[in-house]
Design a protein around this motif. Sequence first.
Motif, PDB file in Angstrom:
ATOM      1  N   ALA B 509      25.461  31.950  30.549  1.00  0.00           N
ATOM      2  CA  ALA B 509      26.524  32.010  31.559  1.00  0.00           C
ATOM      3  C   ALA B 509      27.818  32.540  30.955  1.00  0.00           C
ATOM      4  O   ALA B 509      28.466  33.433  31.498  1.00  0.00           O
ATOM      5  N   LEU B 510      28.196  31.992  29.799  1.00  0.00           N
ATOM      6  CA  LEU B 510      29.464  32.400  29.187  1.00  0.00           C
ATOM      7  C   LEU B 510      29.457  33.876  28.818  1.00  0.00           C
ATOM      8  O   LEU B 510      30.437  34.591  29.016  1.00  0.00           O
ATOM      9  N   SER B 511      28.334  34.336  28.275  1.00  0.00           N
ATOM     10  CA  SER B 511      28.334  35.734  27.878  1.00  0.00           C
ATOM     11  C   SER B 511      28.364  36.639  29.098  1.00  0.00           C
ATOM     12  O   SER B 511      28.957  37.722  29.060  1.00  0.00           O
ATOM     13  N   ILE B 512      27.791  36.195  30.196  1.00  0.00           N
ATOM     14  CA  ILE B 512      27.881  37.012  31.416  1.00  0.00           C
ATOM     15  C   ILE B 512      29.322  37.119  31.876  1.00  0.00           C
ATOM     16  O   ILE B 512      29.782  38.194  32.270  1.00  0.00           O
ATOM     17  N   ILE B 513      30.036  36.001  31.839  1.00  0.00           N
ATOM     18  CA  ILE B 513      31.436  36.035  32.248  1.00  0.00           C
ATOM     19  C   ILE B 513      32.194  37.081  31.435  1.00  0.00           C
ATOM     20  O   ILE B 513      32.931  37.913  31.969  1.00  0.00           O
ATOM     21  N   LEU B 514      31.976  37.049  30.121  1.00  0.00           N
ATOM     22  CA  LEU B 514      32.693  37.996  29.276  1.00  0.00           C
ATOM     23  C   LEU B 514      32.268  39.425  29.558  1.00  0.00           C
ATOM     24  O   LEU B 514      33.097  40.342  29.634  1.00  0.00           O
ATOM     25  N   LEU B 515      30.971  39.646  29.726  1.00  0.00           N
ATOM     26  CA  LEU B 515      30.486  41.008  29.901  1.00  0.00           C
ATOM     27  C   LEU B 515      30.943  41.602  31.228  1.00  0.00           C
ATOM     28  O   LEU B 515      31.313  42.776  31.302  1.00  0.00           O
ATOM     29  N   VAL B 516      30.898  40.827  32.292  1.00  0.00           N
ATOM     30  CA  VAL B 516      31.318  41.362  33.590  1.00  0.00           C
ATOM     31  C   VAL B 516      32.773  41.811  33.513  1.00  0.00           C
ATOM     32  O   VAL B 516      33.133  42.907  33.951  1.00  0.00           O
ATOM     33  N   ASN B 517      33.607  40.953  32.954  1.00  0.00           N
ATOM     34  CA  ASN B 517      35.013  41.340  32.860  1.00  0.00           C
ATOM     35  C   ASN B 517      35.220  42.505  31.913  1.00  0.00           C
ATOM     36  O   ASN B 517      36.090  43.348  32.125  1.00  0.00           O
ATOM     37  N   ALA B 518      34.404  42.574  30.886  1.00  0.00           N
ATOM     38  CA  ALA B 518      34.500  43.735  29.997  1.00  0.00           C
ATOM     39  C   ALA B 518      34.224  45.000  30.786  1.00  0.00           C
ATOM     40  O   ALA B 518      34.958  45.991  30.689  1.00  0.00           O
ATOM     41  N   GLY B 519      33.165  44.958  31.583  1.00  0.00           N
ATOM     42  CA  GLY B 519      32.834  46.118  32.387  1.00  0.00           C
ATOM     43  C   GLY B 519      33.976  46.504  33.320  1.00  0.00           C
ATOM     44  O   GLY B 519      34.319  47.677  33.454  1.00  0.00           O
ATOM     45  N   LEU B 520      34.589  45.502  33.947  1.00  0.00           N
ATOM     46  CA  LEU B 520      35.680  45.800  34.869  1.00  0.00           C
ATOM     47  C   LEU B 520      36.851  46.438  34.134  1.00  0.00           C
ATOM     48  O   LEU B 520      37.472  47.380  34.630  1.00  0.00           O
ATOM     49  N   PHE B 521      37.129  45.950  32.948  1.00  0.00           N
ATOM     50  CA  PHE B 521      38.249  46.528  32.203  1.00  0.00           C
ATOM     51  C   PHE B 521      37.932  47.916  31.695  1.00  0.00           C
ATOM     52  O   PHE B 521      38.809  48.780  31.613  1.00  0.00           O
ATOM     53  N   ILE B 522      36.672  48.135  31.326  1.00  0.00           N
ATOM     54  CA  ILE B 522      36.307  49.490  30.902  1.00  0.00           C
ATOM     55  C   ILE B 522      36.576  50.465  32.032  1.00  0.00           C
ATOM     56  O   ILE B 522      37.157  51.537  31.837  1.00  0.00           O
ATOM     57  N   ARG B 523      36.172  50.084  33.228  1.00  0.00           N
ATOM     58  CA  ARG B 523      36.410  50.987  34.354  1.00  0.00           C
ATOM     59  C   ARG B 523      37.897  51.140  34.642  1.00  0.00           C
ATOM     60  O   ARG B 523      38.363  52.233  34.950  1.00  0.00           O
ATOM     61  N   SER B 524      38.624  50.061  34.520  1.00  0.00           N
ATOM     62  CA  SER B 524      40.067  50.166  34.746  1.00  0.00           C
ATOM     63  C   SER B 524      40.683  51.160  33.786  1.00  0.00           C
ATOM     64  O   SER B 524      41.474  52.022  34.169  1.00  0.00           O
ATOM     65  N   LEU B 525      40.331  51.005  32.529  1.00  0.00           N
ATOM     66  CA  LEU B 525      40.922  51.886  31.525  1.00  0.00           C
ATOM     67  C   LEU B 525      40.572  53.337  31.818  1.00  0.00           C
ATOM     68  O   LEU B 525      41.403  54.234  31.729  1.00  0.00           O
ATOM     69  N   ARG B 526      39.316  53.571  32.180  1.00  0.00           N
ATOM     70  CA  ARG B 526      38.916  54.929  32.524  1.00  0.00           C
ATOM     71  C   ARG B 526      39.777  55.483  33.642  1.00  0.00           C
ATOM     72  O   ARG B 526      40.248  56.621  33.583  1.00  0.00           O
ATOM     73  N   ASN B 527      39.960  54.653  34.675  1.00  0.00           N
ATOM     74  CA  ASN B 527      40.764  55.116  35.818  1.00  0.00           C
ATOM     75  C   ASN B 527      42.181  55.435  35.396  1.00  0.00           C
ATOM     76  O   ASN B 527      42.757  56.444  35.798  1.00  0.00           O
ATOM     77  N   VAL B 528      42.739  54.550  34.571  1.00  0.00           N
ATOM     78  CA  VAL B 528      44.123  54.775  34.172  1.00  0.00           C
ATOM     79  C   VAL B 528      44.232  56.025  33.316  1.00  0.00           C
ATOM     80  O   VAL B 528      45.147  56.832  33.460  1.00  0.00           O
ATOM     81  N   GLU B 529      43.272  56.187  32.434  1.00  0.00           N
ATOM     82  CA  GLU B 529      43.357  57.349  31.553  1.00  0.00           C
ATOM     83  C   GLU B 529      43.102  58.643  32.293  1.00  0.00           C
ATOM     84  O   GLU B 529      43.552  59.703  31.860  1.00  0.00           O
ATOM     85  N   SER B 530      42.402  58.578  33.408  1.00  0.00           N
ATOM     86  CA  SER B 530      42.134  59.811  34.124  1.00  0.00           C
ATOM     87  C   SER B 530      43.404  60.387  34.711  1.00  0.00           C
ATOM     88  O   SER B 530      43.476  61.579  35.006  1.00  0.00           O
ATOM     89  N   ILE B 531      44.389  59.521  34.885  1.00  0.00           N
ATOM     90  CA  ILE B 531      45.674  60.018  35.377  1.00  0.00           C
ATOM     91  C   ILE B 531      46.227  61.031  34.394  1.00  0.00           C
ATOM     92  O   ILE B 531      46.767  62.062  34.740  1.00  0.00           O
ATOM     93  N   GLU B 532      46.070  60.686  33.144  1.00  0.00           N
ATOM     94  CA  GLU B 532      46.586  61.535  32.083  1.00  0.00           C
ATOM     95  C   GLU B 532      45.914  62.899  32.134  1.00  0.00           C
ATOM     96  O   GLU B 532      46.563  63.937  32.057  1.00  0.00           O
TER      97      GLU B 532
END
Lengths: 119, 887
Positions: B509-532
């Motif tokens: 359970a704990l590792s899923i919590i971490l992984l899901v949020n990791a995935g969300l942040f990876i996508r966030s970062l991608r989106n933000v960097e695409s602005i550049e």
Amino acid sequence: MAHERGTDVLRGTLDLLILQTLKPGPMHGWGISQLIQSGSRGVLEVNQGSLYPALQRLEQRGWIESSWEPTENNRRAKYYRLTRAGRRALGEETANWRRYVDAVESILGAAEAARTGRA
Amino acid sequence: MSRWKGLRARLRAWLRPRRADQELEEELRFHIEMETSRQLRDGLSGAEARRRALLTFGSVDRTVEEHRDVRGVPFLERRWRDLRYAARGLRADAGFTLAAVLTLVLGIGANTAAFGVVDALLYRPPAAVGEPDGLYRVRLLTPWEEDGRRWQQPVWWSYPLYEDLRDGSGAFASLAAYRLRPVIVGRGESARELPALEVTRNYAEVMRVRAELGRWFVPGDERAAGAEVVIGYDLWQRQFGGSRDVLGRTLELSGVPFEIIGVAPRHFRGIDLDPVDLWLPVGAELRFGSTDVLDARNTFWLWLAGRPVDGMTPEVAASRVSATVAAGVRENPDAPAMSSLADLIPVTARFASDSDPSPVPVWLLGITAIVLLIACANVANLLFARGAARCREFAIRAAVGASRGGIVAQLLTESLLLALLGAAGGLGLALAAGRLLPLLDVPALEPLIDVRVLAFSVAVAVLTSVFVGLMPAVRASRTDVESELKSATPRVTYDRSRVRGALTVLQVALSIILLVNAGLFIRSLRNVESIESQFEYDRLLVVTMRYPRGEATDRLLRIKREALERISALPAVESAALTRAAPFYAGLGRVRLDPAIAGQPADALVTSYTLDVGPGYFETIGMPLLAGRAIEASDRADTRPVIVVNAAFARMLGGGIADAVGRCLPLRRDGCIEIVGVVGDSRFLDPIERAEPAMYHPFEQGEPGWIARGLLLLVRARDATSALAGTIRRELVALDPALQYVEVMPMSELLRPRFQPWRVAMVIFTLFGAVAFLLAAVGLYGVVAYLVAARRAELGIRIALGAGRARILRLVLGEGARLAAAGAALGLFGAFWVSRLLENRMYGVRPTDPPTWLAVTLLVAAVAFGASWVSAERAARVNPNLALRSE
């Protein structure tokens, strides 16, 4: 084989006898065993081997201390002598022992008197 | 006294055991010889005498053994014995040891690193500052509002105000002022910009800091300060190789020579986290050309730090400060109205203000604690399994006289040894992690590992070992000696405790919590960097030309116009423009507009960005022209004042984009300014801000003095190679040797720090998510393997009764699936809540982003399947005969 549980009570009479033997002056291990044997008029035959662990126990408790000295024949032997604390302990335990013996004796004596009709 | 003699005897025997043995041997030999002599005297013959002597003595071996048991410090000796036994045992079972230690290295190492970061950022007193407890920041606070949040923002002090506080408030035993500014070291092409701290001459006294070499400034009148500089330790090593003859040498700082009088201690940077390479007296500003900065009451540029008068509390000192400030305002009517709310904050409380409560470090500590828990669960499981396999050994030990407590002590020693090994490896891991921090644009937190962190690591190791080892140890010591020894083959008793299954579910359970949020942040970062990449900011260069103070305005303008021509002519340059303002960098202003312009009621807040730009700006930046025209070279100081606005501004005015062109805005007292064009929206300060209204003025129509010094060159390169930067620098230095310093930076680099929060979050969650997941997978495998081993007999019976391979596989896989499913359900639920908590830090992705969740679920399913498969295979191949016989 149980190990020693460290308490301040004298362990058995062996320790008391050792302290008593050292009261007049220092002596080495063999000498102590001879003195105990002769002093008890041969009644108590100390298992000589158990003397040495007892000596070490007493030394670690600080009641006796040891040093290597030359004997009359100029051989080297480890001599033990009482420390101040040891002297004190001897006095206390001797008093305790005496009380214990008196108590036992008075019971035995009373029984004897009852048996023989003497008061 | 006698007690001491006794202790000495103990220690002697403990420290020199061989000597004690020798002495005993000699003593016994003496005894035997004396006894032999006596027997001889009694009349026995030689050999007979000796034999009788030995008989009388009793068993020599037993004496020696008893002697050894009683002597020394038995407790310590037993622990030492346990340790050696544990080490031997661990070495023998290398597979288990490796797995356990690696797991602990990850768990403890992660925690140590996190603690080091949190400690360095939040709690550690500033390096090399003496008696930090009595040192306070003295802050002047003013109410501030942004994005609907309100707080008290600390603002700068002026020098005369500082003097008032130091001399007139009666609140401080000593008070210093400082401010951080870049200075240019050297000249020409090899010039570099380094961070410098300008300080009052009593700085060393207030900081109670010593000099590594040479001396600090001597307290005195600031206006009479010498041209002296103290260099930082790192600079000393980097540039001067740590040579001791650096004192007396000259450094040219922003064109002015300064003498090096001392070197600061290692890691010292004052009371803030920013790195500092040079210390200058505040009087240096006079040498740089700011002649009135020490006298102007209205120039605010300093921070203060000081030590209150002995016995005065910070609160009382703060009220004295407030009173002094208020008095100063009253006596100087032309001073601007300013807040007189002051406070004193200890220098060790880093984020006490609410201006930037950065929760990232504390989140980090929480996450690593979770990882450590997972690691502990794994190692506990491993220890349980190992304990079960050693039943026989414990039975034998119990039979030979080991007490239950002794067995537990021995096993705890084992887990302590594991934990300490894990901690040692973890420290190495943490050190390595510390070196990687600069990659995340986090300020270098050297030294990451200090005594406190070390102590923390050891404490964590000890706690871990108890936490992990106690239950397995107690369980293992509970052996049934008789039945154990009677059975012919080594029995392994397993218990079907639910605890281990529950632990595994938790891990998943704990590792899923971490992984899901990791995935969300990876996508966030991608989106933000695409602005550049949308604006191709890596091809856009910002060129800053720095001149010493006092350079004439017309000359500056002339040189910079020439520079534009030269650079535009370069073949590698697609387009270039002069501008006072550049997004994410400099020259951005905000103004409040008359709400009537936007058709809003009189009390509404209507604001707009305002920028001064030159011809070619929009083309160079890459903003589309939507209507009308851009700023042109014909817009000069003597022509009609014009502006260009962006689409958001046009929308604010009401009406369509084309309607804005031609409108005349009443922005000046005398007449209005015409809008001549509309350009597209863009971002100015934050890569993810909403589109805000903006006005673009031609810089030629601005106030020349202010414009000229800050005029920048924006250059759009044809392709993203770095060679152009060097070319530009050379061209400009050749153009004007009086140029102090040329800085060329791609816009993408200016943006990078803005992405830092997402990058940091992404790295943390991904890294720890991966670690946690790995550990959970190992844990799952372990538990399923254990269950299979426990049920061997049952499986053997089933197979003997005809159960097919598929049936057995389904059985075991079912076990694994149950655990994984429970973990997944719990984990997804938890992940949902955590991601909602972090929602405002994500960008462009919903917390329930389906692809991410799906990917993680599939990953978990696949790995759980794989982990169970191995054991399932083994179960299907169980030989029924062997399985049944071992019962």
